[in-house]
Design an enzyme around this catalytic site. Structure first.
Site, PDB file in Angstrom:
ATOM      1  N   GLY A  94      62.042  58.785  47.373  1.00 46.02           N
ATOM      2  CA  GLY A  94      61.151  58.164  46.024  1.00 46.02           C
ATOM      3  C   GLY A  94      60.347  58.288  44.903  1.00 46.02           C
ATOM      4  O   GLY A  94      60.059  57.703  44.882  1.00 46.02           O
ATOM      5  N   THR A 104      37.054  84.162  57.915  1.00 46.00           N
ATOM      6  CA  THR A 104      37.006  83.119  56.470  1.00 46.00           C
ATOM      7  C   THR A 104      36.950  82.714  55.838  1.00 46.00           C
ATOM      8  O   THR A 104      37.425  82.714  54.671  1.00 46.00           O
ATOM      9  CB  THR A 104      39.304  83.106  56.630  1.00 46.00           C
ATOM     10  N   ASN A 105      35.969  82.175  56.357  1.00 45.62           N
ATOM     11  CA  ASN A 105      34.966  81.119  55.641  1.00 45.62           C
ATOM     12  C   ASN A 105      34.702  81.859  54.416  1.00 45.62           C
ATOM     13  O   ASN A 105      34.188  81.377  52.989  1.00 45.62           O
ATOM     14  CB  ASN A 105      34.574  80.168  56.318  1.00 45.62           C
ATOM     15  N   ARG A 148      70.784  62.613  54.723  1.00 45.75           N
ATOM     16  CA  ARG A 148      69.530  64.064  54.604  1.00 45.75           C
ATOM     17  C   ARG A 148      69.196  63.660  56.051  1.00 45.75           C
ATOM     18  O   ARG A 148      69.337  62.812  57.376  1.00 45.75           O
ATOM     19  CB  ARG A 148      68.913  63.707  53.519  1.00 45.75           C
TER      20      ARG A 148
END
Length: 868
Positions: free
Chosen positions: A101, A758-759, A330
């Protein structure tokens, strides 16, 4: 020049990247001998060429697709643009990744004033012909010419009201003729069918960059570079009469996953009536009752397609004059609960392997599976009911538009989006909504399909509501008026609407969920730990499958009421002796906290980060709070204020924090180490098997580690010497500064593990403040300056490269070091895949993300090992 146009008998399901998912499946079904209306596909590379040359069709493309069009005419026995024997087309999008859609479609293309008369004569059905013509004009004006489609609907509603009609099926041929006349006063569209086709192909390509498509790709991490194919397919008509209709079916229930054929059907209706939710469809059994032979053909087809694709299929079909046609298949969108049940069932049925089952379940679906449900014992009066389109429980303020949803949620309020029906234009509002409620639609309407895909609670076809957008109200059958801003609760599992905030319970995971997680644990290589510092969080993490604590933030333990004053007094101390007095108090608290955690973890590693945040974060901010604290700790308000102001920093995240606290105030680190080790000793004496890992934060060079290691070693040995006991432990460091990662080979000999924070590493690599990024990140994303929020999904190109350098060079210097990640990225599926590829030993995430991380880690391990 590469071939740009493929007939439906020239491709296969393996050509998804070239022909898009829809086109590839149409080709596959054609080659399977199924009743697919014939057509052709214009490739996805052609879409990319279209944009590269300035939104124009590439040279000679029109000639190429006209050759294909001639072959379609021969196959169908009709001619495009011929009034005597007209052939009409649908022109649809179809990306390599399903985007239901989100892009544009034009149906009944090829009609004009002359051809509509020929179609009426040929079919002896003028009502059908003029109904088809008005649909085409409306859709062409909206999609190709960019007009507001609502004005056309308003004209129909006005006409019906003036002529005392309610339903479309009450409209006669003369009525639709009048509507066509009205439409033609609103829009001037080309009468030449070949010009219509060219403009439609361009419009489908352009729809790749509509706002709703951009939002959907952003939400689902779909690359902008893919482009869409264009599917040009001969039309068949469900609005031909009572022996015709359109439907959508799923080979299994998309909400529950039950192995039951599920679908909806509308008699004498076009396909868009079902999908758009304009009319509420009937259960698929209605087709079985009225047209049993057609139903049987549909049933046999769905069995064949599911077995062929080895996945639950979403099928669109049309019946014209009693003849069955299949228009699309699908892999069906499904809820989290359904995705897990279908995957497990298909393994048990021998259709797929365990590894394939793991790849069938998105990590996001796993998280949605864990969302709270309405407590059945706390449900109140149900004020309206509809179809349970997407399960779960949701509470929020009522809003009536997507824009209102975005604005209200930006203020921190949870919202429930209430609409007559949703359209793809509402995607940005659906994205932020806790729940979605529609008056119209069905289980296969836009709202239902998109909500299930997003894991959002939804109720559709709630006919007991009458929604008035202008007044901002939804009125129930009993006259109850729900106003904009009212709090309501949706039970998407039952389809019930209730007033107020109804209590919720955690969803039970169930046997299928545990089976899938057991397969994930069997196939993954990454360990999964959790970030937790309370016994409750740690217990929940273990319950959800955590194999240790990868980050225990000790500072969080000092904010409780009985502890904050001693902590503040320690910070405000003016001598070492005064500071030590309060540290002795804090030692008891820290010891008890650690002992409680060791008891919960029962031998699993517990990674404890030493005190990290700037000290001023613990101190009061207002004059009144400072005066009150001063009285409690025996200092003057002026002294408290002076010390507090002295600790103020211009850039605290780069200031006096992390290991720098250990350097300046080693006694703080000594206290923490003694608390950790003494608790481990006591846990050992109680029969537990504690395994502490002490982690030094925010280092930039090896000299810091050497200095702090001496402090740690002294604290450990002081405790162990007194207790005359041995316990296992490790000492390592967080890797959260670029300099640390680039000098990891020098750090390696001094540590036993490295955990990537990793922050902070992202913050320092980008120069972005994670607390302030919201002020500019939306524009960066909109203008494609960054691909994603780097604090949500790890930037593999730069931050990831720093991690790769650190791992490679430290491992070469000291084999056997353990590597982990403990930032928020530890729960992000794409980041987890990168950690797997990098060869880390574990990821650590919030407790409720642990099942997601287990699945994502397994998917990373099996993705390149699957059979075709």
């Amino acid at each position: 020049m590469a071939k740009r146009v493929y007939l439906f008998n020239e491709g296969s399901k393996d050509d998804r990247d070239l022909l898009g998912g829809k086109g590839a499946n149409l080709c596959e079904m054609t080659n399977m001998g199924l009743p697919v209306p014939f057509g052709f596909v214009i490739t996805t590379p052609t879409c990319r060429d279209f944009f590269e040359v300035g939104n124009k069709l590439p040279p000679l493309l029109e000639q190429e697709y006209r050759v294909a069009l001639d072959l379609v005419e021969k196959k169908m026995g009709a001619r495009f643009g011929d009034p005597e024997n007209p052939l009409l087309f649908s022109v649809r999008s179809g990306a390599p990744v399903s985007m239901p859609g989100m892009m544009n479609t034009i149906l009944n293309l090829g009609l004009n004033d002359e051809i509509v008369e020929g179609l009426a004569a040929k079919t002896d059905n003028p009502r059908f012909a003029y109904d088809s013509y008005r649909r085409f004009i409306q859709m062409f004006a909206d999609v190709v010419l960019g007009m507001d489609g609502h004005q056309f609907e308003e004209q129909i509603q006005n006409y019906k009201a003036a002529h005392n009609k309610v339903q479309d099926i009450e409209m006669s041929a003369e009525d639709w003729k009048e509507i066509v006349k009205i439409y033609k006063t609103l829009v001037d569209f080309p009468q030449d069918p070949f010009i219509q086709l060219k403009l439609a192909v361009e419009a489908v390509f352009l729809s790749w960059h509509t706002p709703r498509a951009n939002v959907y790709r952003e939400m689902n991490n779909i690359p902008d570079s893919l482009g869409t194919a264009v599917n040009v397919q001969a039309m068949v008509f469900g609005n031909f009469g009572d022996d015709s209709g359109s439907g959508v079916a799923f080979t299994r229930n998309p909400s529950t996953g039950e192995h039951l054929f599920f679908g909806e059907y509308l008699f004498n209706a076009a396909g868009e009536d079902v999908v758009a939710g304009i009319r509420t469809p009937l259960p698929i059994d209605s087709l079985k009752e009225k047209m049993p032979e057609v139903y049987q053909e549909l049933f046999d087809t769905q069995l064949l397609l599911e077995k062929h694709y080895r996945d639950m299929q979403d099928i669109e079909f049309t019946v014209q004059e009693g003849k069955f046609y299949i228009l699309q298949t699908r892999s069906g969108k499904r809820t989290g609960r359904a995705s897990i049940k279908i995957a497990v069932d298909m393994v048990n049925e021998g259709l797929i392997t365990e590894k394939q089952a793991l790849m069938r379940v998105s990590p996001e679906h796993v998280e949605a599976f864990l969302h709270p449900m309405i407590d059945p014992d706390k449900k109140t009066e149900v004020v309206a009911s509809g179809l349970p389109a997407s399960p779960g429980g949701a509470t929020g303020k009522v809003v009536f538009s997507a824009e209102e949803a975005v604005d209200t949620s930006a203020l921190g309020d949870k919202v429930v989006l209430v609409r007559r029906e949703t359209t793809p234009e509402d995607i940005h509002g659906m994205k932020v909504a806790e729940g979605i409620l529609t008056e119209l639609g069905g289980m296969t309407s836009h709202a239902a399909v998109v909500a299930r895909g997003m894991g959002v609670c939804a109720i559709t076809a709630c006919h007991g509501l009458t929604i008035n957008y202008a007044e901002g109200t939804a009125t129930t059958e009993n006259g109850l008026i729900i106003k904009r801003g009212d709090i309501i609760t949706l039970d998407g599992t039952a389809g019930d609407v209730m007033l107020g905030d109804i209590p919720k319970t955690e969803a039970s995971t169930g046997e299928d969920f545990q089976t899938l997680l057991s397969w994930a644990d069997k196939h993954r290589k990454l360990k999964v730990r959790a970030n937790a510092e309370t016994p409750e969080d740690a217990a929940k993490a273990v319950e959800l499958g955590a194999e240790g604590i990868g980050l225990c933030r000790t500072e969080h333990m000092f904010f409780e009421a009985e502890r904050i004053d001693p902590m503040r007094a320690m910070i405000l101390s003016e001598t070492k002796e005064e500071r030590q007095k309060y540290l002795d108090v804090l030692l008891g608290f820290q010891h008890d906290d650690m002992l409680a955690l060791f008891k919960v973890m029962r031998g699993m590693p517990l990674t404890i980060r030493l005190l990290d945040p700037p000290l001023h974060e613990f101190l009061p901010h207002t004059q009144e709070e400072m005066a009150s604290l001063a009285e409690r700790i025996g200092k003057s308000p002026e002294k408290v204020r002076a010390i507090t102001e002295g600790l103020h920093e211009v850039n605290p995240m780069l200031g006096f924090r992390g290991c720098r606290l250990s350097v300046v105030y080693p006694e703080i680190t000594e206290m923490q180490v003694k608390a950790i080790i003494s608790a481990a000793v006591e846990a050992t004496e109680l029969g537990y098997k504690p395994f502490p890992e002490i982690m030094i934060p925010l280092v930039v060079n090896v000299r810091e580690i050497r200095l702090i290691n001496k402090i740690i070693d002294k604290g450990i040995q002081d405790v162990l010497r007194e207790k005359r006991i041995s316990i296992p432990y490790k000492v390592g460091t967080m890797m959260e500064t670029p300099r640390a990662t680039l000098g990891a080979d020098r750090l390696a000999p001094e540590v036993e593990f490295m955990s990537f924070g990793t922050n902070d590493l992202t913050q320092m690599t980008y120069g972005f403040s994670r607390d302030d990024i919201g002020k500019f990140l939306p524009e960066y994303l909109k203008k494609k300056l960054v691909e994603a929020d780097p604090f949500v999904s790890l930037d593999q190109r730069a931050v990831g490269r720093l991690m790769e350098i650190a791992v490679r060079e430290s491992k070469a210097r000291k084999p056997g070091i353990k590597y982990g990640i403990c930032g928020e990225h530890g729960g992000d599926p794409r980041s987890i895949a990168f950690c797997h590829d990098l060869g880390l030993d574990y990821v650590s995430c919030s407790p409720y993300r642990v099942p997601v991380a287990r699945i994502a880690a397994a998917q990373a391990a099996v993705k390149n090992t699957l059979e075709d």
